[in-house]
Design an enzyme around this catalytic site. Sequence first.
Site, PDB file in Angstrom:
ATOM      1  N   CYS A  24      19.825  -4.684  10.195  1.00 18.95           N
ATOM      2  CA  CYS A  24      19.978  -3.927   8.958  1.00 18.95           C
ATOM      3  C   CYS A  24      21.053  -4.400   7.994  1.00 18.95           C
ATOM      4  CB  CYS A  24      20.317  -2.479   9.262  1.00 18.95           C
ATOM      5  SG  CYS A  24      19.273  -1.729  10.459  1.00 18.95           S
ATOM      6  N   GLY A  50      17.515  -8.187   6.972  1.00 15.13           N
ATOM      7  CA  GLY A  50      16.321  -7.471   7.421  1.00 15.13           C
ATOM      8  C   GLY A  50      15.235  -7.557   6.379  1.00 15.13           C
ATOM      9  N   ASN A 125      23.510   0.297  10.121  1.00 15.30           N
ATOM     10  CA  ASN A 125      23.320  -1.018  10.718  1.00 15.30           C
ATOM     11  C   ASN A 125      24.086  -1.009  12.024  1.00 15.30           C
ATOM     12  OD1 ASN A 125      23.200  -3.758  11.338  1.00 15.30           O
ATOM     13  ND2 ASN A 125      24.956  -4.237  10.043  1.00 15.30           N
ATOM     14  N   GLY A 126      23.374  -1.316  13.096  1.00 15.26           N
ATOM     15  CA  GLY A 126      24.049  -1.341  14.381  1.00 15.26           C
ATOM     16  C   GLY A 126      23.201  -0.704  15.448  1.00 15.26           C
ATOM     17  N   TYR A 270      26.006 -16.928  12.078  1.00 10.89           N
ATOM     18  CA  TYR A 270      24.610 -16.959  11.639  1.00 10.89           C
ATOM     19  C   TYR A 270      24.216 -15.882  10.636  1.00 10.89           C
ATOM     20  CZ  TYR A 270      19.548 -16.824  11.813  1.00 10.89           C
ATOM     21  OH  TYR A 270      18.236 -16.820  11.469  1.00 10.89           O
TER      22      TYR A 270
END
Lengths: 500, 500, 500, 500
Positions: A24, A50, A125-126, A270
């Site tokens: 996310c 995402g 997000n997570g 990344y």
Amino acid sequence: METQVTHPSDDDFDLSGDTLHEECGVFGILGHTDASTLTALGLHALQHRGQEAAGIVSFDGRQFYQEKHMGLVGDHYTDPAVLAKLPGTIAIGHTRYSTTGEVALRNVQPLFAELEDGGIAIAHNGNFTNGLTLRRQIIATGAICQSTSDTEVVLHLIARSRHSSTSDRFIDALRQMEGGYAMLAMTRTKLIAARDPVGIRPLVMGELDGKPIFCSETCALDIIGAKYVRDVENGEVIICEIQPDGSISIDARKPARKVPERPCLFEYVYFARPDSMVAGRSVYKARKNAGINLAKEAPVEADVVVPVPDGGTPAAIGFAQQSGIPFELGIIRNHYVGRTFIEPTQQIRAFGVRLKHSANRAEIAGKRVVLIDDSIVRGTTSLKIVQMIRDAGATEVHIRVASPMIFHSDYYGIDTPDPDKLLANQYADIEAMCRFIGADSLQFLSIDGLYEAVGGKKRDPKAPQFTDHYFTGDYPTQLTDLNGRTMNDPKQISMLREAG
Amino acid sequence: METQVTHPSDDDFDLSGDTLHEECGVFGILGHTDASTLTALGLHALQHRGQEAAGIVSFDGRQFYQEKHMGLVGDHYTDPAVLAKLPGTIAIGHTRYSTTGEVALRNVQPLFAELEDGGIAIAHNGNFTNGLTLRRQIIATGAICQSTSDTEVVLHLIARSRHSSTSDRFIDALRQMEGGYAMLAMTRTKLIAARDPVGIRPLVMGELDGKPIFCSETCALDIIGAKYVRDVENGEVIICEIQPDGSISIDARKPARKVPERPCLFEYVYFARPDSMVAGRSVYKARKNAGINLAKEAPVEADVVVPVPDGGTPAAIGFAQQSGIPFELGIIRNHYVGRTFIEPTQQIRAFGVRLKHSANRAEIAGKRVVLIDDSIVRGTTSLKIVQMIRDAGATEVHIRVASPMIFHSDYYGIDTPDPDKLLANQYADIEAMCRFIGADSLQFLSIDGLYEAVGGKKRDPKAPQFTDHYFTGDYPTQLTDLNGRTMNDPKQISMLREAG
Amino acid sequence: METQVTHPSDDDFDLSGDTLHEECGVFGILGHTDASTLTALGLHALQHRGQEAAGIVSFDGRQFYQEKHMGLVGDHYTDPAVLAKLPGTIAIGHTRYSTTGEVALRNVQPLFAELEDGGIAIAHNGNFTNGLTLRRQIIATGAICQSTSDTEVVLHLIARSRHSSTSDRFIDALRQMEGGYAMLAMTRTKLIAARDPVGIRPLVMGELDGKPIFCSETCALDIIGAKYVRDVENGEVIICEIQPDGSISIDARKPARKVPERPCLFEYVYFARPDSMVAGRSVYKARKNAGINLAKEAPVEADVVVPVPDGGTPAAIGFAQQSGIPFELGIIRNHYVGRTFIEPTQQIRAFGVRLKHSANRAEIAGKRVVLIDDSIVRGTTSLKIVQMIRDAGATEVHIRVASPMIFHSDYYGIDTPDPDKLLANQYADIEAMCRFIGADSLQFLSIDGLYEAVGGKKRDPKAPQFTDHYFTGDYPTQLTDLNGRTMNDPKQISMLREAG
Amino acid sequence: METQVTHPSDDDFDLSGDTLHEECGVFGILGHTDASTLTALGLHALQHRGQEAAGIVSFDGRQFYQEKHMGLVGDHYTDPAVLAKLPGTIAIGHTRYSTTGEVALRNVQPLFAELEDGGIAIAHNGNFTNGLTLRRQIIATGAICQSTSDTEVVLHLIARSRHSSTSDRFIDALRQMEGGYAMLAMTRTKLIAARDPVGIRPLVMGELDGKPIFCSETCALDIIGAKYVRDVENGEVIICEIQPDGSISIDARKPARKVPERPCLFEYVYFARPDSMVAGRSVYKARKNAGINLAKEAPVEADVVVPVPDGGTPAAIGFAQQSGIPFELGIIRNHYVGRTFIEPTQQIRAFGVRLKHSANRAEIAGKRVVLIDDSIVRGTTSLKIVQMIRDAGATEVHIRVASPMIFHSDYYGIDTPDPDKLLANQYADIEAMCRFIGADSLQFLSIDGLYEAVGGKKRDPKAPQFTDHYFTGDYPTQLTDLNGRTMNDPKQISMLREAG
């Protein structure tokens, strides 16, 4: 035929590449007349976090509005008609990886709930390491879960909290959650941002025209010309509220007990966009430094430094500058692959074609090539790229990887393959890995080399400065669901299967 | 300009006709290998009860499966690929009127919830008169509502019940509901049917290959060649369960205190299909009888009896047989209108065209016409039909309506306009209504005439045999939400608006 | 197994019923500011002549505009945005039966061509009996055919004509065509209507606000409140042109050698809408008369007259009035079938359900039923309806058909099955047909009975007043393609197959 | 406000960038069992030559099959179901730039025609400079044009040719065409490739499993592992035919009078993929050489060399290597823009956001930046990029362009803006251009610098080795339409406008 066994054929055609995926990106803004448009732009800048679906919720003083769509932000939220359905000066948005099918829209965030004293929408997000444990508890006491998203559990905890203010309810809910998260919530007057106690997932605060913004990365501030203010700290909850006089109050709290911050190293390796600053550090510089350190740790005699695009490019620039070997675009990326070539026919597989990359033969033929990649997960893509470079006439192919070997799963929002699929777990030593991939040599950056590239210092084994369990096995939080084996309890699996 | 006021221009172009709408049809079957296909066929036969969306949930011994689609049953559920996604031997389905937009799928039934001891899906036709009151109560105690459907409240009450068996939880939930409903529920082993204490909405039990079926009307049994067993009684809950040996147990209970049944008259007047039996009475015969009684109560000298298609046809046949005036198709219905001409352009409005009906000029010109309609709600369509018949050359136009004047709103699942939009409330007397419509004469069937047509007896004022409040104001249940003004409490209105 | 042969299983589930299909309806208007909207409305009224696709071309003084869409007129042309793309005061439109797939749009009419002196669009209903012969000739001389539509051949003949005016070119092209057609053409200033020399296909002229209209049936005039002027005569070409002063000239010519008119009987029997006047005769009255004559020719003792809806209803009313047997709706049509249930699953077939019709059991059980149908083609639907009526408890089932037996193919725009699939060709005599269908008795109307019902007089064998070859084998024109066996010449079949 | 005049606001938001566009890529293969799959892959590799639509025609010994779709190759032709509709061993395909709307499919190539002795399909990249003149001639003699594509004119010329063999007809048609083209044709047994007499557009011949392939660039051979054989020569026609014994004959002819080859320089500057070989020269090397020459011709003192991605990257690498200034990714391209952000809202424009590019602030701030771009057309994007780099904190911004100034329109398949919109025509000198763009300095590569970079030699003014009219005004062919002013003759513009 033996090689076929060692070259797993089913995974052979991984068009999205042999990489990890995060779930996310989030964006929120309070008090701005273009709230939903700015949110759409912010999400567009966070698209790399995402690509499967995106949602926005706004509030216009009277009502909440919601739009959720499968696909890219630009596929839907650039349409003025869609943005017109999201009026108001408060908005939060979310872009997500990895859901399929129309009906799965119910899992697309932000999620909304009507509380006794008004609505609340949340986006995060997570991942929670005790999400299933909590889910089991609330269902046992009469709650109805409509999605299979952990985020819904947070909504239930908020709804059930005995506190009266929404902020206190939100903090009450967060206290029960374990894991890594960057979370945004909005109510009729508030925008709330929270980051997990360890600070695994990133979240920054910005400002545009005096209005507060929160987003996953600084690139989402840059796209709209907003100013970077600071990172949300680990364990911090920042509550912004529109006051009756139109001004905005900002209240920063630290409900979680204080522990040192440990940002996720993979954001640097990344995930994050190279032009973003994460925890105050340039992602591009971190990657280039990794390439420099890699050239120092694992030098090689070669004629040309070739990045595996696009992730390996900054490290390849660093490697070339450090080594003095020329940097060339020896692999050309086809920009039109996108997510569209999703069902290759058997013929396409049989031809072994490379839809995503092609060798720039003129720069490869007759040369000793050193390929620079950001990371290797399963090694299946590396295998094919080496073969492609050899087919183009390279006399030697050396691989240098700008991060350490990956051994362990993530439980904080990164989608990792089964540990036994990881290259590092499949072979006894680096020579065996190198043989599998078919390179003339293979070297990974050391964990200290990566720590120095990102943070300037070696890893402190007693208090590691970063989250790095995928390399080291050192998890920064409890793993309640995993240890309680909740994940394997069949009663907890959603019993409803919706077709896509 | 006064005529513009009395001829409401905005509603002038009501292509779906000036009729009432009901919200649902339900179908369920237990233990049959073709459960979802049979459910799709049953819903197709019930399509007249709701054309906007349809959903089916099935269970195959391991998992629940769900399909929900906007549009007609035949648009989606005839596709073998869709039915293949609904495996198993238990299924319930629902077809519904009046939601718009993709996202509103979340309101499409059946609704599903995971309870502590397994999943449950429910589907219902009707409306709860205390739904908002209950909704407020459960939100106040920490529940999260995801839809704006009353049906979700039932799910919450089931989830919160302290009883252990699903059947007892379901009955516990129903005890708290007021209003009119025909409800189906399915669990991993059970199919449960329930009808409200007064028996307002219809629900029948059938059987195919020895397996129990429940559905709104008998026409859904006929389409699959199933046998009619009996009507579910008012206040009854019938629990069918697959036993470990594969047999099916049937347990009929009456948890609600016993009151006399009062089926809704409008099922006979307009909603039910003419080939259905409702409460053991032929709908077609009831309508034809209404026409016969109308000819007796309100005779007229005319050359031709013309039905307003399709609703007025059975009554027109009765009227013609009783009066001896020839029955002719003086109005031709365009079968291709469907729901597609939804956004007529200004030009189309300006031309005043009739997209749905046209006059059969050869049977109208130079004749005294008596038009037979099933009911008149606002009168706006009648107005246009009279004009069309006059334009086709009729010398006289008389209207005879095969049901009484409508004065009151419904709260049991029939979508009625604001009372002050009803023709009967807009004019002082029938002469004024007749002038508005532009007919030479206008007569409605009496309430006793309708009671006799349907049930063979006059209305018993002390214990009316039917639900008839739209004509009489005599509501068969409490109106808790209305009296508690819950409906006007802004905090209870859903705060989330989803665009379509 | 023999029964399987006689009851063709593949065709067993013909949801569109066992009827014939015609290919088109046309509408055109010249000089009206709402040209395309009126055309859309006219096509909507002609929807029964073709439900698969519809197209409109307009001209606004500068440019031609074109819209073509698969599906119903109301699916697309009610959208103001679509109509806004068709500006101008000249428009022609076309609705068509029987093409499938998106790419087949290239076959949807009107077809357009740019000529040396401007564009021309044409639309037609009918079929050319020498279309393939001409097609072969023009390809041999360098023409390129883009569609598989015969209409394109007309365009080529127009383009190749040595005449200078478009009207003369158009007439020149028509002179080369054989068959049955009602054709409209439009140029930058003209609207041209033409009917084949025998007058097989219908075409009427109307007027709205002083502007000329041409359309297939009068019902398309009624929907927009236009006045009927007259039928276009057989062999007539009417050229309407906007003059420089804005007035409209009308020039009627008879280029074809004069032969007596022979309108197609099937327009009266089945195709035309009952409220239309065809060749000055009420279609409804023709059908009702057919029912009256049928009651005279083939009386039967019965309790109830039941129409096979909807086609059989007018004849059933006539039969009931003549015979004194009560008319009742013993079969209820499901209005929601539409064209959607196109791929029934095997299970649906296996259950033998009736998705389109259901028996009104209360009016059937215990009665002697006489079913009235408009026509029988293959008999497969009749078979199922008789079974359905018996299943509903009828003691006797008699069939009376309001047209003669069908023995021959049509080549003028009616889609007929292979002759050996026709019921009348499959059985030796009417008793065998009756046994196949399973009725207690079966009778067809005589050809003279039909002639009298439609035209008031018996058939004149020397100069038949109507086109009736499907009953009699008496074709009204040459059959060049058929006799030249062009249709079986593989080189003439289109070599390009486009996927749908 | 004056700046608004000089900064054209309408073009301000050109998301596709300020670049030229070419119209097509072609691919064909003869005799291979996977013909259509290989064609789809080849088109995917040629996607950069046209992203708006793609079509494939195949032949399976009995029939031609055709698929045309708007959108990317990967959007449709990776679906096995689509490829299954293209059976056979001969296939040609085409990918195209710049058509809009569904109906415009009729303009999507390959185009197909049925000739007297069988079908032919053709696909081409390029443009005819006498296409409209020929179009006018053939319409005047009775041809009907269905598309607005010049390619259709070729079909007509083939159909009208008096030659008997298809190859001779094809060559006959080509003799009448002027301009630049790379054309493929297929019949039932042949695959024919042709290149214009000057050799403006590229076309190469390859081989896979012994079967001949033709395609626009070598990258389409690489993707399927095919071998490069040679370039089709200028003015050459190569006819490959399957013989009765299954072998393939190859017949190369030179019907056009021999003139020296002059490949289009813009293929090297911008269009071709960097990994392709065009006329035997590496495109990547040509671009890198251009950067090297640029560093020699127009050196600058700076801290960092930043490419304008992606076109400027090879030149920037060359510039950096030659100048010794470090190469860094100072601009990050957002890969998710694609073609989706097509309708930016007013708000998005107002914010002046960069959806496609963002500055990598950490590498820019406080530095003297030299930006390397491949070309400048109107300068509107350069303007915004300079501003973005300044906003990111650059102390100086210098632009170096790796090609000369553009002054003239192209008529050979490159979509160029009006000449008066070209930057080079809007300002008196390079200083004025530099001021408009807002850079500290601006330099273009010289025409000799570019010739040397691509071909190793300076331009020969008497016999230029390349097509370079956009820089020099020296057109390699006649411009018949332009000089005959056919393009401005309103009667020749297509009169039919189809809405999208």
